[in-house]
Scaffold this motif. Structure first.
Motif, short mmCIF file in Angstrom:
data_model
loop_
_atom_site.label_atom_id
_atom_site.label_comp_id
_atom_site.label_asym_id
_atom_site.label_seq_id
_atom_site.Cartn_x
_atom_site.Cartn_y
_atom_site.Cartn_z
N ARG A 290 0.82 -1.22 0.00
CA ARG A 290 0.00 0.00 0.00
C ARG A 290 0.85 1.26 0.00
NH1 ARG A 290 -3.40 -3.02 3.57
NH2 ARG A 290 -2.33 -2.08 5.36
N GLN A 291 2.02 1.19 0.67
CA GLN A 291 2.89 2.36 0.74
C GLN A 291 3.60 2.61 -0.60
OE1 GLN A 291 5.46 1.87 4.08
NE2 GLN A 291 3.82 2.19 5.60
N THR A 292 3.92 1.49 -1.29
CA THR A 292 4.63 1.66 -2.56
C THR A 292 3.70 1.99 -3.71
OG1 THR A 292 4.50 -0.73 -2.91
CG2 THR A 292 6.49 0.13 -1.87
N ALA A 293 2.39 1.66 -3.57
CA ALA A 293 1.43 1.92 -4.67
C ALA A 293 1.28 3.43 -4.96
CB ALA A 293 0.08 1.29 -4.36
N PRO A 294 1.07 4.31 -3.96
CA PRO A 294 0.97 5.75 -4.27
C PRO A 294 2.24 6.31 -4.86
CG PRO A 294 0.06 5.26 -2.11
CD PRO A 294 0.75 4.04 -2.55
N GLN A 295 3.38 5.84 -4.38
CA GLN A 295 4.64 6.34 -4.92
C GLN A 295 4.80 5.96 -6.39
OE1 GLN A 295 7.74 4.83 -2.42
NE2 GLN A 295 7.05 5.96 -0.59
N ALA A 296 4.38 4.71 -6.71
CA ALA A 296 4.45 4.29 -8.12
C ALA A 296 3.50 5.12 -8.98
CB ALA A 296 4.12 2.80 -8.23
N GLY A 297 2.28 5.43 -8.45
CA GLY A 297 1.32 6.24 -9.21
C GLY A 297 1.81 7.65 -9.40
N GLY A 298 2.45 8.23 -8.38
CA GLY A 298 2.96 9.59 -8.47
C GLY A 298 4.11 9.68 -9.48
N GLY A 299 4.96 8.66 -9.53
CA GLY A 299 6.05 8.67 -10.48
C GLY A 299 5.53 8.60 -11.92
N ALA A 300 4.44 7.81 -12.13
CA ALA A 300 3.88 7.67 -13.49
C ALA A 300 3.27 8.99 -13.94
CB ALA A 300 2.86 6.55 -13.52
#
Length: 301
Positions: A290-300
């Motif tokens: 869950r913590q890595t999902a927002p970071q991946a979305g923000g990078g995209a």
């Protein structure tokens, strides 16, 4: 574990030892008394004969009366000796019976004390286990150390699949625990039957079709095969299979009955700890995702 040590210490063979020693001393005293009575009877007989002949030689008795006196004295002494012998045999028989009972009690107390000590040692070993597999190994090695066991197998019961899973072995033929059942195909159905019925069975001279006890010197058929379910409070945890080249005896069966609930409780604690650890690890992984999902979305973006 402290309660088990206290219970083991409470069974002491000292009263039985004291009773046996006292009975031994009484038996020896009766033997000495019997010999003294026999010597006393012989001495009185000789004294009566010598006195009769001395009185006849001094013309103190009528002619021929000394012989009758000696015969009467001998008869009385013989009767006295027979009565003493009968009394000694009667009392000695009772003392021997009491002595046998005391020695049997002494052997029972000694066996009970050794069984309690084995139970305390096994309990301590089980409490040191850190995993279910180590717990099974500790149980088999502890029983092999306390009893005359040449081969053992511990299986855990899988409630979901209704099957047995080999957890540890002792002296069994096979590269690992799972291969033991593969190399002994007729043993697995018997274990499953005991698991479903939850009744311990003991097979005397089971034959080679179930298993053979192997060692570096060769192999041999077991004299006794014991299969005992591991259950506690209505729940089946597994099975214990033990094979020996000589009969295990009632003391071994009693020890197994007492250690099985302890083993089941330790296994329940370890299994609960493993499930908690698994759930905790799954929770950590989900939280990390869950913590890595927002970071991946923000990078995209």
């Amino acid at each position: 574990m402290e309660d088990a040590r206290t219970a083991a210490a409470s069974v002491s063979p000292l009263p039985a030892v004291g009773e046996a020693v006292r009975l031994h001393e009484l038996h020896r005293s009766l033997s000495r008394l019997g010999w003294r009575l026999a010597l006393l009877s012989l001495s009185l007989l000789l004294l009566a004969v010598a006195g009769g002949y001395a009185a006849q030689a001094m013309n103190l008795l009528p002619p021929g009366s000394a012989l009758w006196l000696a015969l009467c004295s001998a008869a009385m002494l013989l009767l006295f000796g027979l009565l003493c012998l009968l009394l000694r045999l009667t009392i000695g028989r009772e003392v021997l019976a009491a002595l046998c009972a005391a020695e049997a009690g002494l052997r029972h107390a000694d066996a009970e004390s050794r069984r309690r000590a084995c139970l305390v040692e096994l309990t301590a070993r089980l409490q040191q286990a850190q995993s279910p597999a180590e717990l099974a190994r500790q149980l088999l090695s502890g029983l092999a150390h306390s009893l005359s066991i040449q081969q053992g197998l511990c299986c855990y019961w899988d409630e979901a699949s209704q099957s047995l899973q080999a957890a540890a072995r002792y002296g069994a033929d096979g590269a690992n625990e799972a291969q033991v059942l593969v190399r002994q195909p007729e043993l697995a159905p018997l274990l499953l039957e005991v698991a479903r019925s939850r009744r311990a069975i003991t097979l005397t001279q089971p034959g080679a079709r179930y298993l053979r006890i192997s060692s570096g010197l060769g192999d041999a058929e077991p004299a006794e095969l014991l299969i005992h379910p591991i259950e506690h409070r209505g729940r089946l945890f597994g099975l214990l299979e033990l094979a020996s080249l000589q009969p295990l005896g009632g003391a071994a069966g009693l020890l197994i009955q007492e250690i099985v609930p302890v083993f089941a409780m330790c296994l329940d604690i370890l299994q609960r700890a493993e499930r908690s650890e698994t759930l905790l690890e799954q929770t950590r992984m989900a939280e990390a995702m869950r913590q890595t999902a927002p970071q991946a979305g923000g990078g995209a973006a």
